[in-house]
Each structure stands twice: as structure tokens, then as C-alpha cells.
Design a protein around this motif. Structure first.
Motif, mmCIF file in Angstrom:
data_model
loop_
_atom_site.group_PDB
_atom_site.id
_atom_site.type_symbol
_atom_site.label_atom_id
_atom_site.label_comp_id
_atom_site.label_asym_id
_atom_site.label_seq_id
_atom_site.Cartn_x
_atom_site.Cartn_y
_atom_site.Cartn_z
ATOM 1 N N LEU A 98 0.826 -1.206 0.000
ATOM 2 C CA LEU A 98 0.000 0.000 0.000
ATOM 3 C C LEU A 98 0.861 1.258 0.000
ATOM 4 C CD1 LEU A 98 -2.706 -1.156 2.563
ATOM 5 C CD2 LEU A 98 -3.098 -0.656 0.131
ATOM 6 N N ASP A 99 1.915 1.252 0.815
ATOM 7 C CA ASP A 99 2.812 2.405 0.922
ATOM 8 C C ASP A 99 3.486 2.718 -0.409
ATOM 9 O OD1 ASP A 99 4.018 4.413 2.618
ATOM 10 O OD2 ASP A 99 5.879 3.267 2.477
ATOM 11 N N LEU A 100 3.851 1.676 -1.139
ATOM 12 C CA LEU A 100 4.534 1.853 -2.425
ATOM 13 C C LEU A 100 3.560 1.953 -3.604
ATOM 14 C CD1 LEU A 100 7.353 -0.744 -1.812
ATOM 15 C CD2 LEU A 100 7.655 1.737 -2.001
ATOM 16 N N ASN A 101 2.275 1.727 -3.325
ATOM 17 C CA ASN A 101 1.247 1.740 -4.371
ATOM 18 C C ASN A 101 1.564 0.723 -5.474
ATOM 19 O OD1 ASN A 101 -1.207 2.594 -5.455
ATOM 20 N ND2 ASN A 101 -0.200 4.101 -6.753
ATOM 21 N N VAL A 102 1.897 -0.500 -5.038
ATOM 22 C CA VAL A 102 2.180 -1.603 -5.956
ATOM 23 C C VAL A 102 1.301 -2.787 -5.583
ATOM 24 C CG1 VAL A 102 4.578 -0.888 -6.367
ATOM 25 C CG2 VAL A 102 4.066 -2.534 -4.546
ATOM 26 N N PRO A 103 1.032 -3.692 -6.526
ATOM 27 C CA PRO A 103 0.262 -4.884 -6.185
ATOM 28 C C PRO A 103 1.089 -5.838 -5.336
ATOM 29 C CG PRO A 103 0.916 -4.940 -8.487
ATOM 30 C CD PRO A 103 1.356 -3.618 -7.952
ATOM 31 N N LEU A 104 0.399 -6.624 -4.539
ATOM 32 C CA LEU A 104 1.037 -7.646 -3.732
ATOM 33 C C LEU A 104 0.851 -8.975 -4.453
ATOM 34 C CD1 LEU A 104 1.622 -7.962 -0.202
ATOM 35 C CD2 LEU A 104 0.102 -9.761 -0.977
ATOM 36 N N VAL A 105 1.939 -9.677 -4.701
ATOM 37 C CA VAL A 105 1.890 -10.974 -5.378
ATOM 38 C C VAL A 105 1.987 -12.060 -4.323
ATOM 39 C CG1 VAL A 105 2.972 -12.471 -7.086
ATOM 40 C CG2 VAL A 105 2.971 -9.989 -7.434
ATOM 41 N N THR A 106 1.001 -12.967 -4.312
ATOM 42 C CA THR A 106 0.953 -14.011 -3.289
ATOM 43 C C THR A 106 0.219 -15.239 -3.807
ATOM 44 O OG1 THR A 106 0.228 -14.539 -1.033
ATOM 45 C CG2 THR A 106 -1.188 -13.060 -2.295
ATOM 46 N N ASN A 107 0.506 -16.366 -3.216
ATOM 47 C CA ASN A 107 -0.268 -17.572 -3.473
ATOM 48 C C ASN A 107 -1.365 -17.749 -2.428
ATOM 49 O OD1 ASN A 107 1.011 -18.502 -5.815
ATOM 50 N ND2 ASN A 107 2.703 -19.295 -4.615
ATOM 51 N N ASN A 108 -1.479 -16.783 -1.525
ATOM 52 C CA ASN A 108 -2.467 -16.842 -0.447
ATOM 53 C C ASN A 108 -3.342 -15.588 -0.449
ATOM 54 O OD1 ASN A 108 -1.345 -19.319 0.694
ATOM 55 N ND2 ASN A 108 0.387 -18.011 1.258
ATOM 56 N N PRO A 109 -4.110 -15.374 -1.511
ATOM 57 C CA PRO A 109 -4.891 -14.132 -1.611
ATOM 58 C C PRO A 109 -5.919 -13.966 -0.504
ATOM 59 C CG PRO A 109 -5.584 -15.697 -3.294
ATOM 60 C CD PRO A 109 -4.351 -16.260 -2.648
ATOM 61 N N ASN A 110 -6.447 -15.049 0.027
ATOM 62 C CA ASN A 110 -7.450 -14.932 1.095
ATOM 63 C C ASN A 110 -6.882 -14.286 2.351
ATOM 64 O OD1 ASN A 110 -9.420 -16.067 -0.525
ATOM 65 N ND2 ASN A 110 -9.041 -18.138 0.218
ATOM 66 N N ASP A 111 -5.567 -14.406 2.549
ATOM 67 C CA ASP A 111 -4.942 -13.786 3.714
ATOM 68 C C ASP A 111 -5.035 -12.268 3.663
ATOM 69 O OD1 ASP A 111 -4.250 -16.341 4.454
ATOM 70 O OD2 ASP A 111 -2.109 -16.115 4.038
ATOM 71 N N TYR A 112 -5.267 -11.716 2.484
ATOM 72 C CA TYR A 112 -5.257 -10.265 2.287
ATOM 73 C C TYR A 112 -6.620 -9.708 1.886
ATOM 74 C CZ TYR A 112 -0.295 -11.146 2.457
ATOM 75 O OH TYR A 112 0.942 -11.540 2.877
ATOM 76 N N ALA A 113 -7.648 -10.544 1.905
ATOM 77 C CA ALA A 113 -8.968 -10.151 1.408
ATOM 78 C C ALA A 113 -9.591 -9.000 2.193
ATOM 79 C CB ALA A 113 -9.903 -11.360 1.411
ATOM 80 N N ALA A 114 -9.249 -8.839 3.443
ATOM 81 C CA ALA A 114 -9.868 -7.803 4.273
ATOM 82 C C ALA A 114 -9.122 -6.473 4.249
ATOM 83 C CB ALA A 114 -9.981 -8.293 5.711
ATOM 84 N N VAL A 115 -8.071 -6.377 3.437
ATOM 85 C CA VAL A 115 -7.271 -5.149 3.399
ATOM 86 C C VAL A 115 -7.832 -4.212 2.330
ATOM 87 C CG1 VAL A 115 -4.980 -4.151 3.105
ATOM 88 C CG2 VAL A 115 -5.231 -6.413 4.157
ATOM 89 N N ASP A 116 -8.388 -3.103 2.759
ATOM 90 C CA ASP A 116 -8.969 -2.125 1.846
ATOM 91 C C ASP A 116 -7.909 -1.497 0.952
ATOM 92 O OD1 ASP A 116 -11.499 -2.477 2.976
ATOM 93 O OD2 ASP A 116 -11.139 -0.910 4.487
ATOM 94 N N GLY A 117 -8.217 -1.422 -0.345
ATOM 95 C CA GLY A 117 -7.354 -0.723 -1.288
ATOM 96 C C GLY A 117 -6.166 -1.510 -1.789
ATOM 97 N N LEU A 118 -5.994 -2.722 -1.326
ATOM 98 C CA LEU A 118 -4.839 -3.533 -1.731
ATOM 99 C C LEU A 118 -5.157 -4.314 -2.992
ATOM 100 C CD1 LEU A 118 -1.972 -4.532 -0.996
ATOM 101 C CD2 LEU A 118 -3.092 -6.403 0.265
ATOM 102 N N VAL A 119 -4.304 -4.189 -3.990
ATOM 103 C CA VAL A 119 -4.431 -4.977 -5.209
ATOM 104 C C VAL A 119 -3.591 -6.242 -5.021
ATOM 105 C CG1 VAL A 119 -3.976 -5.061 -7.690
ATOM 106 C CG2 VAL A 119 -4.796 -2.942 -6.638
ATOM 107 N N VAL A 120 -4.231 -7.391 -5.169
ATOM 108 C CA VAL A 120 -3.549 -8.669 -4.970
ATOM 109 C C VAL A 120 -3.506 -9.423 -6.285
ATOM 110 C CG1 VAL A 120 -3.629 -10.886 -3.759
ATOM 111 C CG2 VAL A 120 -4.301 -8.790 -2.574
#
Length: 109
Positions: free
Chosen positions: A81-103
Motif C-alpha cells: 500500500l505504501d509503495l502503491n504496488v500490487p502484492l503478489v501471493t499464493n495466499n490471496p485470502n490472507d489479504y482479502a480484508a485489506v482495503d485498497g490492496l491490489v492482490v
């Protein structure tokens, strides 16, 4: 393929965690050197007061939604979020509750 054209960024918590693995698994100097050379290709994103605030916001917001995050996952989300970049992961559900995060993920389902 997900990272084509995206600058590789690491955060200090991930980078330092990668330093533990070779010690625990008794890697030799050659193998540690290969890891060091690989990691030198990443830009390290160090925590500052703004990133720490972003991390606290991620932790508090996900807890308020009933989806508390692991500390390291929250650091990953906060850094993306700080860098305004997408987060690449094999566990997208771990990040589902984070507002504004592109996964981005290669997993399906």
C-alpha cells in the motif's frame, strides 16, 4: 509472468527472514553467497514512521472486520500500500480484508 515490468521490491522483514533459513539449515558459504547475490537484485523497503502507521492501520482495520492478520502479512500489505504496488501471493485470502490492496496471484479458485 505476474511480475513482468514490475520492479522487484522487498521489505526488510522479508529480507531478514531469508537470512534465518540458511543458518537454521546449515548452508555453506557458497550457497549463502548465491542467496546474497540473488537478494542484491531487490530494492529493500525499510520501515519508517509512515510505514509503521500503515501497518498499524492494516492490523486495526482487519481486526475490526473480524479478519485479524498475521504480523508479517500485515507488513507485506502495508508495504504494498505504501509503495502503491500490487502484492503478489499464493495466499490471496490472507489479504482479502485489506482495503485498497491490489492482490495478484497465480492460484485459481
Amino acid at each position: 509472468p505476474l511480475c513482468l515490468g514490475i520492479t522487484e521490491v522487498d521489505q526488510i522483514i522479508v529480507s531478514r527472514s531469508l537470512m534465518l533459513w540458511p543458518r537454521v539449515h546449515h548452508w555453506g558459504n557458497d550457497r549463502r553467497g548465491k542467496l546474497d547475490r540473488h537478494l542484491s537484485g531487490y530494492e529493500v523497503h525499510y520501515a519508517d514512521a509512515i510505514l509503521c502507521e500503515r501497518w498499524a492501520e492494516v492490523m486495526a482495520n482487519t481486526q475490526a472486520k473480524g479478519r485479524p492478520m498475521e504480523v508479517a502479512d500485515a507488513w507485506n500489505a502495508a508495504a504494498a500500500l505504501d509503495l502503491n504496488v500490487p502484492l503478489v501471493t499464493n495466499n490471496p485470502n490472507d489479504y482479502a480484508a485489506v482495503d485498497g490492496l491490489v492482490v495478484l496471484t497465480a492460484t485459481t479458485g
